[in-house]
Design an enzyme around this catalytic site. Sequence first.
Site, mmCIF file in Angstrom:
data_model
loop_
_atom_site.group_PDB
_atom_site.id
_atom_site.type_symbol
_atom_site.label_atom_id
_atom_site.label_comp_id
_atom_site.label_asym_id
_atom_site.label_seq_id
_atom_site.Cartn_x
_atom_site.Cartn_y
_atom_site.Cartn_z
ATOM 1 N N GLY A 2 28.827 31.114 45.912
ATOM 2 C CA GLY A 2 29.249 31.451 44.584
ATOM 3 C C GLY A 2 28.954 33.085 44.540
ATOM 4 O O GLY A 2 28.644 33.774 45.427
ATOM 5 N N GLU A 3 28.836 33.696 43.326
ATOM 6 C CA GLU A 3 28.650 35.211 43.215
ATOM 7 C C GLU A 3 27.827 35.156 41.813
ATOM 8 O O GLU A 3 28.381 34.519 40.671
ATOM 9 C CB GLU A 3 29.853 35.806 43.181
ATOM 10 C CG GLU A 3 30.835 35.931 44.087
ATOM 11 C CD GLU A 3 30.078 36.511 45.649
ATOM 12 O OE1 GLU A 3 29.289 37.200 45.242
ATOM 13 O OE2 GLU A 3 30.598 36.357 46.458
ATOM 14 N N SER A 60 41.954 35.560 39.499
ATOM 15 C CA SER A 60 42.863 35.001 38.795
ATOM 16 C C SER A 60 42.949 35.085 37.436
ATOM 17 O O SER A 60 42.112 35.348 36.782
ATOM 18 C CB SER A 60 42.875 33.555 39.563
ATOM 19 O OG SER A 60 42.185 32.853 38.570
ATOM 20 N N GLY A 61 44.099 34.492 36.584
ATOM 21 C CA GLY A 61 43.866 34.236 35.306
ATOM 22 C C GLY A 61 43.597 32.959 34.606
ATOM 23 O O GLY A 61 43.894 32.841 33.424
ATOM 24 N N SER A 112 31.430 36.309 54.052
ATOM 25 C CA SER A 112 30.644 37.440 53.668
ATOM 26 C C SER A 112 31.283 38.239 52.390
ATOM 27 O O SER A 112 32.486 38.717 52.842
ATOM 28 C CB SER A 112 30.333 38.465 55.006
ATOM 29 O OG SER A 112 29.724 37.483 55.800
ATOM 30 N N ILE A 113 30.840 38.726 51.448
ATOM 31 C CA ILE A 113 31.371 39.158 50.372
ATOM 32 C C ILE A 113 30.594 40.432 49.895
ATOM 33 O O ILE A 113 30.877 41.557 49.679
ATOM 34 C CB ILE A 113 31.645 38.327 49.168
ATOM 35 C CG1 ILE A 113 32.327 37.186 49.594
ATOM 36 C CG2 ILE A 113 32.253 39.089 47.937
ATOM 37 C CD1 ILE A 113 34.111 37.710 49.906
ATOM 38 N N CYS A 157 30.988 30.298 49.990
ATOM 39 C CA CYS A 157 30.432 29.874 51.040
ATOM 40 C C CYS A 157 30.529 28.304 50.800
ATOM 41 O O CYS A 157 31.035 27.550 49.814
ATOM 42 C CB CYS A 157 28.930 29.773 51.123
ATOM 43 S SG CYS A 157 28.608 31.909 51.314
ATOM 44 N N ILE A 169 54.275 34.847 44.701
ATOM 45 C CA ILE A 169 55.024 34.264 45.500
ATOM 46 C C ILE A 169 56.397 33.979 44.576
ATOM 47 O O ILE A 169 56.298 33.730 43.261
ATOM 48 C CB ILE A 169 54.517 33.051 46.345
ATOM 49 C CG1 ILE A 169 54.033 32.115 45.065
ATOM 50 C CG2 ILE A 169 53.472 33.416 47.186
ATOM 51 C CD1 ILE A 169 53.675 30.904 45.518
#
EC number: 6.3.5.4
Length: 630
Positions: free
Chosen positions: A76-77, A363-364, A52-53, A2, A291
């Site tokens: 955040g989460e 991601s790493g 929205s997650i 958000c 990519i």
Amino acid sequence: MCGIAGLFYPATPKPVDPARVAAMADAMAHRGPDGAGVWTAPGVGLSHRRLSIIDIAGSPQPMASADARHAIVFNGEIYNYRELRRELIDRGCVFRTDGDTEVLLHGYAQWGPALLDRLVGMFAFAIHDAATQTLFVARDRLGVKPLHYVELADGALAFASELKGLLAHPLLRRAPDIRAVEDYLAFGYVPDDACIVAGVKKLPAGHFLLVERGRPVPAPRQWWDVSFADRARGSAAALEEELLALMREGVRSRMVADVPLGAFLSGGVDSSAVVALMAEASRQAVKTCTIGFDEAGHDERGYAAQVAQRFATAHHERVVRSGDVALIDTIVDAFDEPFADASALATYQVAALARETVTVALSGDGADEALAGYRRHRFQHAEERLRGIVPAAWRAPLFGTLGRAWPKADWAPRPLRAKTTLLALAGDGAEGYARSVGVTTPEVRAALFTDAAKRALAGHRAEDRYVAAMRDAPARDALDRAQYADLKIWLPGDILTKTDRTSMAVSLEVREPLLDHRLIAFAARLPVGMRLRGGQGKWLMKKAMQRYLPREILYRPKMGFVTPVSDWFRGPLAEEAAGLARSRTLADTGWFDLDRLARLAETHRHGREEHGRTLWQFVMLERSLTRLFG
């Protein structure tokens, strides 16, 4: 994911115009295209843009508690929110939603700032407490999620996820800060303890701000730090299993979502490890995206395809032009501040590809900083060993003399380009490392700055923050100190800023399982030989992943996203480089010797010297200054 924004009047509860705080959030609509909200009370206003997650149908923000005492906006989460929710229910809390926002609301009511120690996640949030007339603002441990704030002329404290949210407020005075320009030219980004707009601050990672009505805005307080001062005990096998368990938990906890989820896959060690552990934890095929570049030497699609086939992922790939100059203005707009890590162009492109099929991507990021994966870590370790052999009194005369005499052979094979290394060896380890992470050296900056700029800088020097961080680090070894400084400066200022802005520009949430704070704390305690051994960084991680990944993935040379900016300034951007010396924007600052800049562009264009990264910095700086200040 958000965008949040708000206003709080510490001195007196002035009325807040809802339209004003709404405009601040709407300037960041890309961060939250799924919904918007505003909440105001005397002396405070909060606004929100939602992506929205979790709990898609519920958890609207801003969110107020049932008793109207607390109100929150959150970006955040929280990955352990379900465990915290159960604990809060046992304490008598009644929940109206199924998301993590309400967990923060009840958690703060129960524990106050001590809530932060219980959280596993990435976050920046603000909570207003009507009973105590306070505003509590906090940022996650490692700085995954951003937060900017400023004190305005009318007495308000304004905050927003991105600088553009603050820029939407008409009372923000726009004036550039020369110190931030010095920092930017040194590192290629504006660090978290600086801002290109004078007066604006960034809440540091692992800090909170508690603002009380009737009192001045205080300095942020640190609530978390990483320590390299202790060493883990145990056999390599036992530590390997512990590391692997932490990596598994980091990945598993970040796979919770009510929307499509996938992963970035470059074919490098870090992203391949994340995908391997996702595949282990998932009943369905993991969605991966890669990519490739139109330059064979930088194209990693073959390695990514090998990993995708190994774990039967639903794989998507796209070839992009490594020289995509057209994206420059998109990047300038996304970052607000000047940002010269050219890999942002490729990161934006992979985020855009991922957004076509998923809303969340893993991601790493983080393994290089935590486990000594950068080439500069190996160099620093080796240089410090050499410093330990050569007496301090001999270093400056020996290495300094050689370094000054050594030609700046940018065209030569890497082993013959020893000038930087020799000059680094002439000084202490912290000064040498500060130079190694830089882009434009202090000497070149000094030549490009005018006398007026040098007076305005008043002795401020970008590298000093690295020297101070390494000097004061809770650490036992030179490698510890270098990694600590990277985690405090480079990681939030460059890597996480790049990932946040490019992903949010396309409304994609990116999660970094290898930055789980428990994994970071464990890695910091590993003996140096478990991080760096036999010229291999991330040694223990690679050993742990041998059961999942082939050697050609684990031990191949690191490539990363490469953007050929040096070639651009001898090709499609050659005229733009030459035009920097005629820039009205740069001239109006009075900070730069434009004749020297013209000569720098000319010598680069004809291949006599290598200045591609510095020219890229000036192109991005010129466009950012124009956008921000006209």
